[in-house]
Motif scaffolding. Structure first.
Motif, PDB file in Angstrom:
ATOM      1  N   GLY A 288      93.568 -95.532  -1.125  1.00  0.00           N
ATOM      2  CA  GLY A 288      92.830 -96.307  -2.103  1.00  0.00           C
ATOM      3  C   GLY A 288      91.407 -96.511  -1.653  1.00  0.00           C
ATOM      4  O   GLY A 288      91.154 -96.536  -0.449  1.00  0.00           O
ATOM      5  N   PRO A 289      90.436 -96.640  -2.563  1.00  0.00           N
ATOM      6  CA  PRO A 289      90.631 -96.577  -4.009  1.00  0.00           C
ATOM      7  C   PRO A 289      91.110 -95.207  -4.453  1.00  0.00           C
ATOM      8  O   PRO A 289      90.861 -94.208  -3.774  1.00  0.00           O
ATOM      9  CB  PRO A 289      89.226 -96.851  -4.555  1.00  0.00           C
ATOM     10  CG  PRO A 289      88.294 -96.420  -3.472  1.00  0.00           C
ATOM     11  CD  PRO A 289      89.018 -96.730  -2.191  1.00  0.00           C
ATOM     12  N   ILE A 290      91.825 -95.188  -5.573  1.00  0.00           N
ATOM     13  CA  ILE A 290      92.288 -93.912  -6.125  1.00  0.00           C
ATOM     14  C   ILE A 290      91.606 -93.690  -7.476  1.00  0.00           C
ATOM     15  O   ILE A 290      90.917 -94.563  -7.994  1.00  0.00           O
ATOM     16  CB  ILE A 290      93.823 -93.891  -6.244  1.00  0.00           C
ATOM     17  CG1 ILE A 290      94.373 -95.104  -6.998  1.00  0.00           C
ATOM     18  CG2 ILE A 290      94.467 -93.808  -4.868  1.00  0.00           C
ATOM     19  CD1 ILE A 290      94.508 -94.919  -8.440  1.00  0.00           C
ATOM     20  N   THR A 291      91.797 -92.493  -7.991  1.00  0.00           N
ATOM     21  CA  THR A 291      91.239 -92.139  -9.289  1.00  0.00           C
ATOM     22  C   THR A 291      91.657 -93.207 -10.310  1.00  0.00           C
ATOM     23  O   THR A 291      92.840 -93.517 -10.433  1.00  0.00           O
ATOM     24  CB  THR A 291      91.809 -90.764  -9.714  1.00  0.00           C
ATOM     25  OG1 THR A 291      91.755 -89.879  -8.584  1.00  0.00           O
ATOM     26  CG2 THR A 291      91.040 -90.185 -10.872  1.00  0.00           C
ATOM     27  N   ALA A 292      90.697 -93.740 -11.024  1.00  0.00           N
ATOM     28  CA  ALA A 292      91.024 -94.777 -12.009  1.00  0.00           C
ATOM     29  C   ALA A 292      91.633 -94.149 -13.258  1.00  0.00           C
ATOM     30  O   ALA A 292      91.303 -93.013 -13.635  1.00  0.00           O
ATOM     31  CB  ALA A 292      89.774 -95.561 -12.377  1.00  0.00           C
ATOM     32  N   ASP A 293      92.519 -94.882 -13.892  1.00  0.00           N
ATOM     33  CA  ASP A 293      93.041 -94.458 -15.186  1.00  0.00           C
ATOM     34  C   ASP A 293      91.874 -94.413 -16.175  1.00  0.00           C
ATOM     35  O   ASP A 293      91.148 -95.401 -16.321  1.00  0.00           O
ATOM     36  CB  ASP A 293      94.094 -95.477 -15.656  1.00  0.00           C
ATOM     37  CG  ASP A 293      94.858 -94.986 -16.873  1.00  0.00           C
ATOM     38  OD1 ASP A 293      94.226 -94.444 -17.813  1.00  0.00           O
ATOM     39  OD2 ASP A 293      96.092 -95.155 -16.902  1.00  0.00           O
ATOM     40  N   PRO A 294      91.663 -93.284 -16.862  1.00  0.00           N
ATOM     41  CA  PRO A 294      90.532 -93.206 -17.808  1.00  0.00           C
ATOM     42  C   PRO A 294      90.556 -94.326 -18.858  1.00  0.00           C
ATOM     43  O   PRO A 294      89.497 -94.728 -19.343  1.00  0.00           O
ATOM     44  CB  PRO A 294      90.721 -91.828 -18.458  1.00  0.00           C
ATOM     45  CG  PRO A 294      91.471 -91.031 -17.436  1.00  0.00           C
ATOM     46  CD  PRO A 294      92.382 -92.002 -16.736  1.00  0.00           C
ATOM     47  N   ARG A 295      91.728 -94.832 -19.179  1.00  0.00           N
ATOM     48  CA  ARG A 295      91.790 -95.964 -20.133  1.00  0.00           C
ATOM     49  C   ARG A 295      91.049 -97.182 -19.579  1.00  0.00           C
ATOM     50  O   ARG A 295      90.418 -97.933 -20.339  1.00  0.00           O
ATOM     51  CB  ARG A 295      93.252 -96.361 -20.396  1.00  0.00           C
ATOM     52  CG  ARG A 295      93.926 -95.550 -21.465  1.00  0.00           C
ATOM     53  CD  ARG A 295      95.345 -96.051 -21.744  1.00  0.00           C
ATOM     54  NE  ARG A 295      95.416 -97.449 -22.126  1.00  0.00           N
ATOM     55  CZ  ARG A 295      96.555 -98.085 -22.437  1.00  0.00           C
ATOM     56  NH1 ARG A 295      97.706 -97.418 -22.402  1.00  0.00           N
ATOM     57  NH2 ARG A 295      96.536 -99.351 -22.776  1.00  0.00           N
ATOM     58  N   VAL A 296      91.168 -97.395 -18.275  1.00  0.00           N
ATOM     59  CA  VAL A 296      90.486 -98.545 -17.667  1.00  0.00           C
ATOM     60  C   VAL A 296      88.971 -98.348 -17.736  1.00  0.00           C
ATOM     61  O   VAL A 296      88.216 -99.276 -18.075  1.00  0.00           O
ATOM     62  CB  VAL A 296      90.947 -98.742 -16.205  1.00  0.00           C
ATOM     63  CG1 VAL A 296      90.191 -99.890 -15.549  1.00  0.00           C
ATOM     64  CG2 VAL A 296      92.452 -98.981 -16.158  1.00  0.00           C
ATOM     65  N   LEU A 297      88.521 -97.131 -17.437  1.00  0.00           N
ATOM     66  CA  LEU A 297      87.080 -96.863 -17.481  1.00  0.00           C
ATOM     67  C   LEU A 297      86.548 -97.005 -18.900  1.00  0.00           C
ATOM     68  O   LEU A 297      85.438 -97.517 -19.109  1.00  0.00           O
ATOM     69  CB  LEU A 297      86.791 -95.468 -16.926  1.00  0.00           C
ATOM     70  CG  LEU A 297      87.211 -95.264 -15.457  1.00  0.00           C
ATOM     71  CD1 LEU A 297      86.970 -93.824 -15.038  1.00  0.00           C
ATOM     72  CD2 LEU A 297      86.451 -96.219 -14.541  1.00  0.00           C
ATOM     73  N   ARG A 298      87.332 -96.571 -19.890  1.00  0.00           N
ATOM     74  CA  ARG A 298      86.883 -96.740 -21.281  1.00  0.00           C
ATOM     75  C   ARG A 298      86.789 -98.218 -21.639  1.00  0.00           C
ATOM     76  O   ARG A 298      85.843 -98.657 -22.289  1.00  0.00           O
ATOM     77  CB  ARG A 298      87.830 -96.012 -22.246  1.00  0.00           C
ATOM     78  CG  ARG A 298      87.604 -94.512 -22.295  1.00  0.00           C
ATOM     79  CD  ARG A 298      88.232 -93.877 -23.534  1.00  0.00           C
ATOM     80  NE  ARG A 298      89.678 -94.031 -23.577  1.00  0.00           N
ATOM     81  CZ  ARG A 298      90.551 -93.220 -22.982  1.00  0.00           C
ATOM     82  NH1 ARG A 298      90.127 -92.185 -22.298  1.00  0.00           N
ATOM     83  NH2 ARG A 298      91.850 -93.440 -23.084  1.00  0.00           N
ATOM     84  N   ALA A 299      87.783 -98.997 -21.196  1.00  0.00           N
ATOM     85  CA  ALA A 299      87.739-100.437 -21.488  1.00  0.00           C
ATOM     86  C   ALA A 299      86.493-101.067 -20.871  1.00  0.00           C
ATOM     87  O   ALA A 299      85.884-101.976 -21.448  1.00  0.00           O
ATOM     88  CB  ALA A 299      89.003-101.122 -20.959  1.00  0.00           C
ATOM     89  N   MET A 300      86.111-100.565 -19.700  1.00  0.00           N
ATOM     90  CA  MET A 300      84.956-101.133 -19.006  1.00  0.00           C
ATOM     91  C   MET A 300      83.633-100.718 -19.644  1.00  0.00           C
ATOM     92  O   MET A 300      82.587-101.238 -19.280  1.00  0.00           O
ATOM     93  CB  MET A 300      84.986-100.738 -17.529  1.00  0.00           C
ATOM     94  CG  MET A 300      86.150-101.377 -16.797  1.00  0.00           C
ATOM     95  SD  MET A 300      86.262-100.911 -15.055  1.00  0.00           S
ATOM     96  CE  MET A 300      85.088-102.039 -14.327  1.00  0.00           C
ATOM     97  N   SER A 301      83.678 -99.791 -20.570  1.00  0.00           N
ATOM     98  CA  SER A 301      82.435 -99.407 -21.252  1.00  0.00           C
ATOM     99  C   SER A 301      82.238-100.197 -22.543  1.00  0.00           C
ATOM    100  O   SER A 301      81.270 -99.966 -23.267  1.00  0.00           O
ATOM    101  CB  SER A 301      82.425 -97.902 -21.535  1.00  0.00           C
ATOM    102  OG  SER A 301      83.347 -97.593 -22.548  1.00  0.00           O
ATOM    103  N   ALA A 302      83.133-101.143 -22.844  1.00  0.00           N
ATOM    104  CA  ALA A 302      82.971-101.966 -24.054  1.00  0.00           C
ATOM    105  C   ALA A 302      81.757-102.887 -23.898  1.00  0.00           C
ATOM    106  O   ALA A 302      81.431-103.327 -22.799  1.00  0.00           O
ATOM    107  CB  ALA A 302      84.235-102.776 -24.313  1.00  0.00           C
ATOM    108  N   GLN A 303      81.116-103.187 -25.010  1.00  0.00           N
ATOM    109  CA  GLN A 303      79.914-104.030 -24.994  1.00  0.00           C
ATOM    110  C   GLN A 303      80.269-105.480 -24.640  1.00  0.00           C
ATOM    111  O   GLN A 303      81.407-105.926 -24.839  1.00  0.00           O
ATOM    112  CB  GLN A 303      79.227-103.967 -26.369  1.00  0.00           C
ATOM    113  CG  GLN A 303      77.886-104.652 -26.485  1.00  0.00           C
ATOM    114  CD  GLN A 303      76.861-104.312 -25.389  1.00  0.00           C
ATOM    115  OE1 GLN A 303      76.836-104.936 -24.321  1.00  0.00           O
ATOM    116  NE2 GLN A 303      76.022-103.316 -25.661  1.00  0.00           N
ATOM    117  N   LEU A 304      79.295-106.203 -24.126  1.00  0.00           N
ATOM    118  CA  LEU A 304      79.504-107.588 -23.702  1.00  0.00           C
ATOM    119  C   LEU A 304      79.499-108.549 -24.888  1.00  0.00           C
ATOM    120  O   LEU A 304      78.919-108.255 -25.931  1.00  0.00           O
ATOM    121  CB  LEU A 304      78.396-108.003 -22.728  1.00  0.00           C
ATOM    122  CG  LEU A 304      78.184-107.087 -21.518  1.00  0.00           C
ATOM    123  CD1 LEU A 304      77.080-107.651 -20.631  1.00  0.00           C
ATOM    124  CD2 LEU A 304      79.474-106.907 -20.732  1.00  0.00           C
TER     125      LEU A 304
END
Lengths: 405, 405
Positions: free
Chosen positions: B17-33
């Motif tokens: 770890g850290p390991i490859t992040a689930d792409p779903r998590v990265l997409r969620a993190m690109s949501a606007q504030l």
């Protein structure tokens, strides 16, 4: 428990921060991870340091990110610099000055406070008088205090602190990128920031910079337990009371030794790096001027809308404007309607200003003409329906005039 | 200074770890504030708490995120629970046990340590003996210590701690989501985690949970300075020595009072929420079983490749496997070639295992058949060229057999 896919409502965040993030920053944060010692990662770390040297206007080697929100950066500097019993002078002119006081007290420091009414700042003479009386190890002061919208002029304070044997620390979270800040030229020994104001990013990473003088104090506090001082070495100073915020260790992690400390918050680092890239692409001086121009247009528009400004305008930050809430208007009702009907957020206030002053932010990605004009147009409608006297179109006309249009 | 757009190289992160992040998590993190007190935001906060109750298998109201990396969660719990001079018992069986010791010492606690050789764990009797001798306020122990790959069985420790008047804290950063963990059923008073292991996210947010008993201790330490205790109220205990990690304040921020503390790290919260959503969609027990199945296949494959396992396999974590580095092979050379030629990262080791043991992770998004088989196939090639004796195809054959294929 089930919860839906993240899907935040559309908002135009025109409060004192956090503000709408630049979409470029969010895209950067969606990049896939690499390992902590992957050459790509250490390369990104080194680039981030160099980019933030440009943002802070410094040549300090010790320029890096603390993994936490803006106040994590403050606490890291205080707990690493201050030993219990050390004297700290905190000139307080708003809520975030009180936070500096509190964090220094938690570190066990002997804190001396001088205070100014919210909306005003100190003269250099007032600060020098306190420096000569208290003789502190550290002078700690907020640059722009969002709670009051005003910024303490710092250009003379580095020399004054040095004259009286003190280090100068300043919290530039709210000001950096939107107001002139010259760490080296002003003799600043430590400065900390956040991403969620003029840097157009997301809270959760705190860029900091430390002078060689500050680093020397921190290095003297290396502890045996942490494996960064050898048994038998003289103990030069009290060990740092935090592991997470131990800047001696964190400097060895970011420095050429690359000693493992925490697992770097890689996604936040990607975001911080992009914030700095955007700012330096524009040029720091151009970004400050952009904040000045759009802040001035918003100010002109708010005045023409019939609102009275709060605070000493001669020292107002470019990026936050305080206005007195008109008599007979429900403070929270107006904000709620602006949000519900227009999707626009403006800010309430803390402490003595609560219920009396709204704060309007013009910063980072939202320091733009369309954001300014849209906010003024919407606010006019909401104020009119709330019963305030508003001259139709006066706000946007004044803003356009301020732009020279 | 100019720097290019972020563009990390393609990597398959099969280390500890850290390991490859689930792409779903990265997409969620690109949501606007959204704003900090936007109903959407407070709604996301409440959902995140409820989701992590599911992940931790607890009904603790005090389940929330600390804004920092995994060790930020540890330090928040320690500095909030421990007063200077409080006794802490830390059974150490790897590097992260030593970290618990160090953080407790930084908090001013009187720390008592018992130690086991790396690769082994304690019997409940050994821990009870120390509990009865030391009589600590807190028993603090790592669940799965990635440095050694083994996990301390915790199911009896809550009752033992309670019997001897101690609270039980455990660091589940490396184990949570990939190994059974039952906070309530096991009588755990405090647990802290990170996102970058079996939760398939990005370092920078620390989910924590606290029992009512732990919360009562923390609440008694509310300070006047922070405005959360009224002047004149009796001081029940020493004030908490940190502002950023003051869980009394942070609980009031996450709780129904919604008292402002820091500016929440919104993007990290979006990521943490998505990590928990993914895990609960799969079902915690199913996720643990998936880690067991793929960890077993990797283990079978590594053994068939000719590598000897490190550590007590009866208590090995599902998600990290240690193997002795074969004689005559350059430890860092193999890892570097695996990275350079195949884009696959496996881990080195710390302390007594450095240069002797590699650690292979099978966790989170990478607890998948294709990731296991690809790693084994690549490792076989690199080991062969490095001069090790490797039976062609033995590793992937054994893994496929382990899968029943």
């Amino acid at each position: 428990m089930t919860a839906n896919q993240i899907d935040p409502p559309a908002r135009l965040l025109m409060g004192p921060g956090p503000i709408t993030a630049d979409p470029r920053v969010l895209r950067a944060m969606s990049a896939q991870l690499v390992g902590q010692y992957d050459p790509a990662m250490t390369g990104y770390m080194a680039e981030t340091q160099e980019l933030f040297r440009g943002v802070f206007q410094t040549r300090n080697a010790a320029t890096l990110l603390v993994d936490g929100t803006a106040r994590a950066g403050i606490e890291a500097v205080f707990v690493s610099l201050l030993e219990p019993g050390d004297k700290v002078l905190v000139p307080v002119f708003g809520r975030f000055g009180s936070l500096l006081r509190e964090i220094a007290e938690r570190c066990g420091a002997e804190v001396h406070v001088i205070e100014r009414e919210w909306g005003t700042v100190f003269t250099p003479a007032e600060i020098e008088k306190a420096l000569s009386t208290v003789k502190p190890k550290l002078l700690a002061i907020v640059h722009g205090d969002t709670s009051t919208t005003v910024a303490q002029p710092l250009d003379e304070l580095g020399a004054l602190a040095a004259k009286h044997g003190a280090l100068l620390y300043t919290d530039v979270t709210a000001s950096l990128g939107g107001n002139t800040f010259l760490a080296d030229a002003w003799g600043v020994d430590a400065a900390t920031a956040g991403l969620q104001k003029c840097l157009a990013g997301s809270s959760g990473s705190s860029p900091i910079t430390l002078s060689d003088r500050a680093v020397a104090i921190i290095e003297a506090r290396k502890s045996v337990e942490a494996g960064i001082r050898t048994e038998g070495d003289p103990v030069l100073a009290a060990p740092i009371r935090s592991n997470y915020f131990d800047l001696a260790q964190i400097l060895d992690y970011w420095g050429p030794k690359r000693l493992n400390h925490h697992t770097e918050a890689t996604t936040m680092l990607y975001g911080a790096r992009e914030c700095a890239r955007i700012l330096l692409e524009e040029g720091v001086e151009n970004a400050v001027e952009r904040h000045r121009v759009h802040g001035a247009a918003m100010t002109a528009g708010l005045v023409a809308t019939g609102l009275k400004l709060f605070g000493d305008q001669s020292v107002r930050m470019n990026n936050v404007i305080g206005v007195h809430i008109p008599d007979g208007v429900d403070p929270d009702g107006v904000r709620a309607t602006l949000m519900a009907d227009y999707g626009i957020e403006i800010g309430t206030s803390f402490g003595p200003l609560h219920g009396k002053v709204w704060r309007v932010g013009v910063m980072g990605y939202n320091a733009r003409k369309d954001a300014v004009l849209t906010t003024l147009a919407a606010l006019e409608q909401v104020l009119r329906r709330a019963g305030a006297k508003v001259a139709a179109g006066a706000g946007t006309d004044a803003a356009l005039e301020s732009y020279g249009l």
